[in-house]
Every structure is written in C-alpha cells, then in structure tokens.
Design a protein around this motif. Structure first.
Motif: not given
Length: 390
Positions: A101-117
């Motif tokens: 909710v506070t970051g850009r969509p690209l950062r959010t996507l990268f965060t999601g991939v990292t968490v899932l990894g």
C-alpha cells in the motif's frame, strides 16, 4: 487556507493505531497457537520468536521494508523449528500489506517474489513433499494481500487527486474573487476621478463667471447672471453629491460585492453637454448599445469635456462631440477649438480614458487637433447583440 496533513506516516494518531494493531495481532497469534495444531505448539524459543514478530508492526508506516525484513528474520526461524505455521501469518500479512500500500507496484512485485522464495526454501528444507499443497495455499494468500494493498494504494491516490482538484478549484475561486474586488476598486477609482474632476472643473468655471460679473462693473451689477451662476454651482454640487453617494454604495456592500448602481449611458450625454461650462455641439447617432459600452462612452466624453474646459484657454470655447455607430463599433470624437493641449500634461485624465476604452476591448487616441485645440477619438467595439435586437 489550512493545509491538512494526510500522510499516514506522520498522522498524529498513526503510532497509537499501530501499537493497537500490534497488540491485536499478538492476541490473534497466541490464540491460534493455543487452539490449533496442538502437536506444533511453540516452546520457549517459539513463543519468543512469535511475540517478537509482533513488535516491528509498531513502525510499519515509517519503515515498511525494514519491518518486512524483520518479520522474515523472525518468522523464518520460527517455521524452521516446525512450530504452528498459522500463528505468525497475521503479522506477516500486515507487513506485506503495508509494503504493497505504500510502495510502487514494481517494488511490491519484487517483494512478493522474494517472500514466496523464502517460504518455498523453508518448506522444502524443513518440511515434507506433501506440504506443496500448503505452499500453494500460502502463495494464494500472499498474492491476495499484495493485490489488495495495490488496490488500496490506487484508491488513495484517486481520492487524493480529487481532494487536490477541489482545493485547486477553491483557490481559483478565491483568486477570482480577489481579482473581481481589484477590478471593482479600479472602477470606483475611475468613477470618482471622472466625477470629481468634472464637478470641480464646472464649479471653478462658474465661480469665475460669477466673480467676473461682480468685478466687471459694480455700478451696473447683473444680479440675474450672478444668481444663475450660483444656481448652477449649487446644482452641480447636488448632482455630484448624488453620483458620489451612488458610487460609494458599492464599497459598503460587503456581503454582495457585485451589487452596482445603474451605469451611465448615452442618454445622459445631453445633460452632460448642458452642464459642461462651455458651448457644446453634440451629435448622437447611435441606438441601444451594451451597458458597458454606453458607460465607457459616457465617461470618456465626461473626462474629455472636463479637460477641454480646464485646458482650453479661452472664454468662447466650443467643443464638438460626435457619437455614432460604424462597422460594428461605437465611435466617439471630442474636439475643441481651444489654445491649450488638453490633458497631454502628466495626469490621470488620458490614462483613465484609455482604461475605459480598454475595459470594453476598444482603443483611444488623443492629441492636438489638425488645426487647433485638442482631439480625443475612441473606438468601442459593440461586441455581440445590441439590446434593441434581442
């Protein structure tokens, strides 16, 4: 205009709300750990990691990425020790949502991939192959939380844009109001200048006439001429007082600044010529014109007559006033046969007349006449339909 602070990171109650959120998340985590999956109930280390995972949520608004990193560092070992895997999920989801909710969509996507990894690594390292289905379920929740945070972010941006447009519109209205007030003050200043200059000039001329009659031949005093001059002075004072009162009423209308008295028009040129204090030859060949154009023409003629009488330099002054329509414009010509130079000397007369002409989109020229005296010529576009043709 007061500026409202809408940044959730610096909102006055943001820290308090995040403390309450961390406490609520801790209560939910403890409840899940106690009531579900008794075989994986946390031990001392597990309880420490589980409760410690709630603490970073207090700073989630200020440092969302650092909070998420802290959650990963605390929740990762917790899952690695194979404690109740559902208990720390509320804190993890809150941290993920805050990043989205506070970051850009690209950062959010990268965060999601990292968490899932990270989750995949933990599951494959410490879990069993059958937990692949559990991994799929967790992945769905992670993606849902991230998409929800992105949607809320766009909604907030949309609302902020609406609020900004409303504030900009409010500022525009305030600027428009200030501009109209400034224009109204300028109009009042022009009216006062025209009125006072004209009236004072007439009073001066008629006082000179009375003084001349009194001093010319005291033995054969023309009482009728003196009385007529004094009556003219009194009438000029009464007329000026009435017009001055009408003009100043605009300044007293604080609640309704648009209320104005009736504008002078071409019908008043005859009275203006009669009271000019000199011989005036008036030629009027114009029908109904827009009120603003009529008022501008009236004021231009008034100021031109005042200047002619003041600077004409001769007692038998003759002023010729011609007002007529031609090619979609109202043309005004005022010429005199005096020996002066009109208001060519520094002052506000010519400036005021030019401003009158420009106020209706017209032009004004002034200068010495072709043979003698002074000449004022104005062209005032009629613009649109005339009142008589509507």
């Amino acid at each position: 205009m007061a500026v409202v602070n809408r940044d959730p990171r610096t909102a006055p109650h943001g820290l308090r709300n995040d403390v309450l959120l961390a406490v609520a998340s801790a209560v939910i985590a403890v409840t899940i750990a106690l009531l579900t999956d008794e075989g994986r109930r946390p031990g001392a280390v597990g309880w420490t990691l589980l409760l410690a995972a709630q603490v970073p949520l207090v700073w989630r608004r200020r440092r969302p990425l650092l909070v998420l990193a802290a959650e990963v560092c605390l929740v990762g070992p917790y899952h690695g020790l194979d404690y109740n895997h559902a208990a720390p999920t509320p804190a993890a989801y809150v941290a993920l949502y805050t990043v989205a909710v506070t970051g850009r969509p690209l950062r959010t996507l990268f965060t999601g991939v990292t968490v899932l990894g990270v989750v995949l690594t933990v599951m494959l390292t410490f879990g069993e192959a059958k937990q692949a289905i559990e991994l799929l379920r967790i992945s769905g929740w992670v993606i849902s939380v991230l998409l929800g945070g992105i949607s809320v972010r766009y909604y907030r941006q949309y609302v902020a844009a609406i609020v900004e447009r409303a504030e900009r519109a409010e500022r525009t209205r305030e600027e428009e109001a200030r501009r109209r007030v400034a224009e109204e003050r300028l109009r009042v200043a022009r009216d006062l200048h025209d009125l006072l200059a004209h009236s004072i000039t007439l009073i001066g001329v008629r006082t000179s006439v009375a003084a001349h009659v009194l001093a010319a031949d005291p033995e054969r005093l023309d009482r009728a001429a003196v009385a007529r001059a004094l009556d003219d002075i009194a009438e000029t004072c009464r007329t000026a007082r009435g017009e001055l009162r009408t003009t100043l009423e605009v300044l007293r209308e604080h609640d309704t600044p648009d209320v104005r008295g009736p504008l002078p028009d071409l019908k008043g040129l005859a009275d203006l010529a009669d009271a000019a204090g000199a011989k005036v030859e008036l030629s009027l060949d114009a029908g109904d014109v827009p009120p603003a154009v009529g008022a501008a023409a009236y004021r231009i003629v008034q100021e031109a007559l005042t200047n002619a009488v003041r600077h004409g330099g001769r007692d038998d002054l003759t002023v010729r006033v011609r007002v007529y329509e031609e090619t979609g414009a109202l043309r005004v010509t005022v010429t005199d046969d005096g020996r002066g130079q009109g208001s060519a000397s520094p002052g506000f007369g010519l400036i005021g007349m030019r401003e009158r002409a420009r106020s209706v989109g017209g032009t004004l020229d002034a200068g010495p006449g072709a043979e003698q005296g002074f000449e004022v010529t104005a062209v005032l576009p009629l613009g649109g339909e005339r009142e008589g043709e509507r």
